[in-house]
Design an enzyme around this catalytic site. Structure first.
Site, PDB file in Angstrom:
ATOM      1  N   GLU A  48      20.555  40.077  81.578  1.00 52.36           N
ATOM      2  CA  GLU A  48      20.536  40.283  80.237  1.00 52.36           C
ATOM      3  C   GLU A  48      21.064  41.373  80.086  1.00 52.36           C
ATOM      4  O   GLU A  48      21.765  42.480  80.080  1.00 52.36           O
ATOM      5  CB  GLU A  48      18.880  41.322  79.731  1.00 52.36           C
ATOM      6  N   CYS A  56      20.181  46.655  71.915  1.00 55.29           N
ATOM      7  CA  CYS A  56      20.613  45.078  72.424  1.00 55.29           C
ATOM      8  C   CYS A  56      19.880  44.439  70.880  1.00 55.29           C
ATOM      9  O   CYS A  56      20.987  43.650  71.321  1.00 55.29           O
ATOM     10  CB  CYS A  56      20.105  44.715  74.126  1.00 55.29           C
TER      11      CYS A  56
END
Ligand code: NAD
Length: 515
Positions: free
Chosen positions: A284, A318
């Site tokens: 990720e 993020c």
């Protein structure tokens, strides 16, 4: 129960507007911060503390938060040896036994809420509301993966077969999983990766980000207290050198990684070159996240959601918004309001409840962001800049700032901090805007502000992103509710906090019995 058979409630919040709640919590956080935190390798349940190096508070680097003893290469090898030896026994436990440990971990984190929040504030520079959310997310991951383990790993799934033959398929742990986590969600992502790997029946070697070794160490200690056997979980504080060593080891059976694209690529290369079995990488990574706001967006709501998406957690998410596409008919008006709102943000000590924007993680991050700000000041139009608050000179603070640029392709990379870029677009250019966003090849979050349903539907159909948010901010995905993760450069999937996350940590075995 929903269609996945899940019956579960997410953790309860903390009312930070109620002084009867906040005062005792603040006192408990202060008390917790008075203790001596020390991060160190934990191998076979033994903490290998040496003198160690100091860990400094990013809001005031004169303050030492604790110390860290780094893992040696020999200790990393020993940890893998121990995890390999324990793999068969741990994978033979029932899903119920593993899930019970995770439920106990959730309870333990709730009872250590004040200490974990104090660590998030002091080691990671998180604001108090962010620290609450961080602990809650970690708790939710534990309970969610416990439930998914019970549902999916509890009993084998029967399959059809010709008369006289019994077929079934079941999920099993793969062996040793290496879990490598970033500093920006030091408790939630660390706990999410590790508990998923454990719940699926793997033993774990976990390496937290070097900047947040204390939080990783405390989480590992609590997992052991929750009943995870000491052989099944090894904790190794260290940096890229130790991380690189772990992923190169032929005895590991899977890697869960969250962090930058550059590191994910490096790990991928290492995995492809090593001898031994071909193993999964769950990565990720970053994003170049955009929001598209057309002329029907409600300006007050839009500005509020832009501020939250871009500047909360000092932009160190993020999912954070980096590029706001504004329809030109309303752009001047919205930017005027945005600038006004940015003047009202408070940048300062994250331990104060009134603070909106705390520090960035360390001097290296601050210097990189400031280089980008200086370059932007030379080449782009300044839209707004928040003044730094008092008492920020000893911390690594970056003031929220917004620039107008020509397009998302003006940006070379993800800039992981409170920096917003704004692009104007014309009515009728919606598809072109979505294509430009897709062309970055990232695909994490995307926001849309529009009162026209067809606009949101068109974007949803065309945009290649993992998480799309319409008429709200684009951060703070909730476990089991908004499963999180991107595509393309942003990650491999499956989605964290989603019904299929544990499957990638497992291997499937079919058994056929001729009766
Ligand atoms: P990073 O890639 O620098 O570090 C992440 C982890 O990888 C750390 O534990 C680090 O020690 C380790 N590491 C570094 N080099 C390594 C190597 N060669 N081999 C093995 N491990 C190595 O990232 P960061 O600065 O800690 O985190 C910020 C990044 O994480 C941003 O790009 C952000 O977008 C991303 N992120 C993504 C998600 C998501 O869910 N998609 C969530 C949070 C953060």
């Amino acid at each position: 129960a929903n269609i996945y058979g899940e019956q579960r409630r997410n953790s309860r919040g903390v009312n930070l507007a109620d002084h009867l709640v906040v005062e005792p919590l603040g006192d408990a956080m202060d008390t917790a911060a008075g203790q001596h935190w020390h991060a160190a390798p934990i191998i076979g349940g033994k903490s290998l503390k040496g003198e160690g190096d100091p860990i400094l508070n990013p809001a005031d680097r004169r303050q030492q938060v604790g110390r860290v003893t780094w893992t040696t290469p020999e200790q990393a090898d020993e940890a893998i040896t121990m995890a390999s030896r324990a793999a068969a026994e741990w994978s033979a436990t029932t899903a119920e036994e593993r899930a019970t440990c995770l439920d106990r971990m959730a309870d333990l984190m709730e009872s250590h809420m004040a200490e974990l929040m104090a660590l998030c504030v002091r080691e990671a520079g998180k604001g108090v509301p962010d620290a609450v959310a961080e602990v809650r997310e970690a708790v939710d991951f534990c309970r969610y993966y416990a439930q998914r383990a019970r549902l999916d790993f509890g009993t084998p799934m029967p399959l059809p077969g010709p008369t006289g033959e019994k077929n079934e398929i079941a999920l099993h742990g793969r062996g040793v999983f290496v879990c490598i986590s970033p500093w920006n969600f030091p408790l939630a992502i660390f706990t999410g990766q590790v508990t998923a790997a454990l719940a699926a029946g793997n033993t774990v070697v976990a390496k937290p980000a070097e900047q947040t070794s204390l939080i990783g160490t405390r989480a590992a200690e609590l997992l052991l207290e929750a009943g995870i056997p000491p052989e099944a979980l090894q904790l190794l504080p260290g940096g890229g050198d130790i991380g690189g060593r772990l992923v190169a080891d032929e005895r590991i059976n899977g890697v869960a990684f969250t962090g930058s694209v550059a590191t994910a690529r490096r790990i991928n290369q290492t995995l492809s070159q090593r001898q031994g079995p071909i193993i999964p990488l769950i990565a990720e990574t970053g994003g170049q996240n955009a929001m598209i706001a057309d002329s029907t967006a409600l300006p007050e709501q839009l500005v509020r959601d832009v501020l939250i998406s871009s500047f909360q957690s000092a932009g160190q998410r993020c999912s954070a918004l980096r590029v706001l596409y504004l329809q030109e008919d309303v752009a001047d008006h919205v930017l005027h309001m945005l600038n006004g709102a940015m003047q009202e943000l408070t940048v300062g000590d994250p331990a104060w409840l009134a603070t909106d924007v705390g520090p960035v993680i360390d001097p290296e991050a601050r210097d990189g962001l400031m280089r980008h700000v200086e370059a932007m000041k030379r080449s782009a139009r300044l839209v707004g800049e928040t003044p730094l608050g008092p008492d920020t000179e000893h911390g690594t603070f970056v003031a929220p700032v917004a620039f107008e640029i020509n397009g998302i392709d003006d940006l070379d990379d993800e800039h992981f901090g409170p920096i917003l870029h704004v692009v104007r677009y014309k009515a009728g250019e919606l598809d072109r805007v979505v294509d430009a966003i897709n062309n970055t090849r990232y695909g994490l979050t995307l926001g849309v502000h529009s009162r026209i349903d067809a606009v949101a539907e068109r974007v949803a159909q065309r945009a290649r992103v993992g998480n799309l948010y319409v008429n709200r901010n684009q951060i703070g995905a909730v476990v089991g509710v908004q499963p999180f993760g991107g595509e393309g450069l942003s990650g491999t999937g499956p989605k964290a906090g989603g019904p299929r996350y544990l499957h990638r940590f497992a291997t499937e075995r079919a058994v056929t019995v001729d009766t």
